[in-house]
Scaffold this active site. Structure first.
Site, PDB file in Angstrom:
ATOM      1  N   VAL A 185    -119.016   4.488  72.257  1.00 38.51           N
ATOM      2  CA  VAL A 185    -118.790   5.515  71.234  1.00 38.51           C
ATOM      3  C   VAL A 185    -119.601   6.769  71.518  1.00 38.51           C
ATOM      4  CG1 VAL A 185    -119.021   6.071  68.778  1.00 38.51           C
ATOM      5  CG2 VAL A 185    -118.228   3.810  69.477  1.00 38.51           C
ATOM      6  N   ASP A 193    -130.792   7.375  74.983  1.00 38.61           N
ATOM      7  CA  ASP A 193    -130.584   5.931  75.019  1.00 38.61           C
ATOM      8  C   ASP A 193    -131.862   5.277  75.532  1.00 38.61           C
ATOM      9  OD1 ASP A 193    -127.697   4.104  75.183  1.00 38.61           O
ATOM     10  OD2 ASP A 193    -129.565   3.200  75.864  1.00 38.61           O
ATOM     11  N   THR A 226    -123.455  -2.310  65.846  1.00 36.55           N
ATOM     12  CA  THR A 226    -123.708  -3.068  64.613  1.00 36.55           C
ATOM     13  C   THR A 226    -122.902  -4.360  64.679  1.00 36.55           C
ATOM     14  OG1 THR A 226    -122.024  -1.666  63.559  1.00 36.55           O
ATOM     15  CG2 THR A 226    -124.325  -1.148  63.085  1.00 36.55           C
ATOM     16  N   CYS A 280    -115.087  -4.325  66.699  1.00 39.50           N
ATOM     17  CA  CYS A 280    -114.651  -3.857  65.368  1.00 39.50           C
ATOM     18  C   CYS A 280    -113.836  -4.897  64.605  1.00 39.50           C
ATOM     19  CB  CYS A 280    -113.835  -2.566  65.501  1.00 39.50           C
ATOM     20  SG  CYS A 280    -114.831  -1.102  65.826  1.00 39.50           S
ATOM     21  N   ARG A 291    -117.925  -7.477  74.572  1.00 37.12           N
ATOM     22  CA  ARG A 291    -118.577  -7.703  73.277  1.00 37.12           C
ATOM     23  C   ARG A 291    -117.693  -8.559  72.365  1.00 37.12           C
ATOM     24  NH1 ARG A 291    -119.660  -1.722  71.322  1.00 37.12           N
ATOM     25  NH2 ARG A 291    -117.651  -1.523  72.359  1.00 37.12           N
TER      26      ARG A 291
END
Length: 428
Positions: free
Chosen positions: A13, A31, A92, A267, A338
């Protein structure tokens, strides 16, 4: 005077967003991973979200002033102390118990709190539950900075809508939802994004509305896929091809043509848990949302068990047999592993004492080993297998004659429904 922007988190992102803003603003991409900064400085993006030419075009070798354009990369917190706007794009995820894990978000808020000054704005893009920005993140910044929210500094929320691996819907081509902590700041944030997002923006009336919009987008998708996954299980018992049914039903103008399959990623497989936990804090126990999650989380085991049933039907041995799984990423044509649900297929097959080989040319084998403790093959295999499972439809697999990888009476399980129907091929 133009605003100087810091983007915190340079993953799937943050990097595309930082690159886009750098075409018109002075941007610092921050980062904590030193190796990530080093690879990006060389113009290499291991996520494949930004190509080398586009990245090198905006990179600058020293921290730019407000009036300059360009992207400066750093892991040094001192390099972000003079920014006007901080955009947080850290992961997250959920933990092993499917509870929201906002530890990275809290850490990023501490970082912002240590450098933020009067008049600055912090914008969160990470997926959260409604209320997280103002109830969890802002108090951390206040404590760290000794500044007062909506007096000394301000905030906004603009949910990311990046679709990893999708080159058609790049960040500037996706309509952006924006919000701010005051009407004036909301307008300023909206204008900021509007200056680079060619698809336009939608200004939400509050931060909580923008947060809720994000989690329901993916929760809705999750529920729809759960429905067709359940449908696939039912139709399989009836001996009816699910893809044929969906193809026929989709001829109606208002039919939503979702496909059955594994639901993972950063997501769709995660956001419903964020919404569910917040609902439970208010005393409401969601039924449809969590039922959809249970259905989708069961698909890895289902695919493995169906594969074993086919093998038994073809008089193939189970214990000690070898099965090839094609694809490990959570979706096709991207290296993102992920929350991939292919791991559930692998572990379930191993429970049957099956030797499982995984072939995927996209992800970093070291990352897969570190995250999931399995070794993957990154070059095309040439041996024979009792079964091959097409789990991810990477473009590289189109040129493979899967039948040549099968032993006598070997079977193919087509999770993605892209292979032709014929003997020895089962589609989800």
């Amino acid at each position: 005077m133009k605003k100087k922007i810091t983007v915190i988190g340079l993953g799937y992102v943050g990097l595309p967003l930082a690159r886009l803003f750098a075409t018109k603003y002075a941007v610092v991409g921050f980062d904590l991973k030193k190796n990530r900064i080093e690879e990006l400085t060389q113009g290499k993006d291991s996520t494949h979200e930004v190509d080398s030419e586009a990245l090198l075009k905006v990179l600058v070798s020293k921290n730019p002033s407000n009036e300059q354009n360009g992207l400066f990369l750093s892991d040094d917190i001192n390099d972000i102390k003079d920014s006007d706007i901080y955009i947080v794009t850290v992961p997250t995820p959920v933990d092993k118990n499917n509870h929201p894990d906002i530890s990275a978000l809290r850490k990023a808020s501490e970082t912002v709190g240590s450098v933020i000054e009067k008049g600055n704005i912090v914008i969160y893009e990470s997926t959260v539950y409604p209320g997280a920005t103002e109830e969890d993140c802002i108090p951390i910044i206040e404590r760290q900075s000794a500044l007062k929210f909506n007096v000394d500094f301000f905030a906004g929320y603009s949910p990311e809508r990046i679709n990893p691996g999708d080159k058609e819907h790049s960040v500037e081509k996706i309509l952006k939802v924006t919000s701010g902590s005051t009407p004036e700041i909301a307008t300023e944030i909206d204008e900021l994004y509007k200056s680079v997002i060619i698809a336009g923006t939608h200004l939400a009336p509050s931060i909580k509305v923008a947060e809720a919009a994000k989690v329901i987008e993916n929760s809705q998708r999750d529920i729809n896929i759960a429905f067709v996954n359940e449908l696939a299980k039912i139709l399989n018992l009836m001996g009816i091809d699910t893809n044929d049914v969906l193809k026929a039903a989709s001829t109606k103008w208002n039919f939503l043509n979702f496909k059955p399959g594994l639901v993972g990623g950063h997501c769709t497989g995660v956001d419903p848990y964020y919404l569910a936990q917040k609902a439970q804090e208010f005393g409401y126990h969601p039924e449809i949302i969590l039922a959809g999650r249970r259905m989708n989380d069961s698909m890895g085991h289902y695919i493995a068990s169906e594969t074993v049933k086919m093998m038994l039907k073809n008089d193939l041995k189970i214990k000690g047999s070898e099965v090839l799984v094609l694809g490990f990423t959570f979706k096709e044509n991207c290296p993102d592993v992920r929350n991939t649900k292919v791991i559930d297929v692998v572990k379930s097959l191993e429970d049957y004492s099956i030797c499982v080989n995984v072939f995927d040319p996209w992800p970093n084998p070291a990352e897969v080993k570190e995250t999931y403790d399995i070794d993957i093959i990154s070059k095309a295999p040439f041996k024979k297998y009792e079964a091959v499972i097409l789990a991810v439809s990477h473009k590289e697999f189109e040129s493979i004659n899967i039948k040549n990888l099968l032993s006598e009476n070997g079977i193919i399980y087509d999770v993605k429904g892209v292979l032709e129907k014929e003997s020895g091929v089962k589609r989800l």
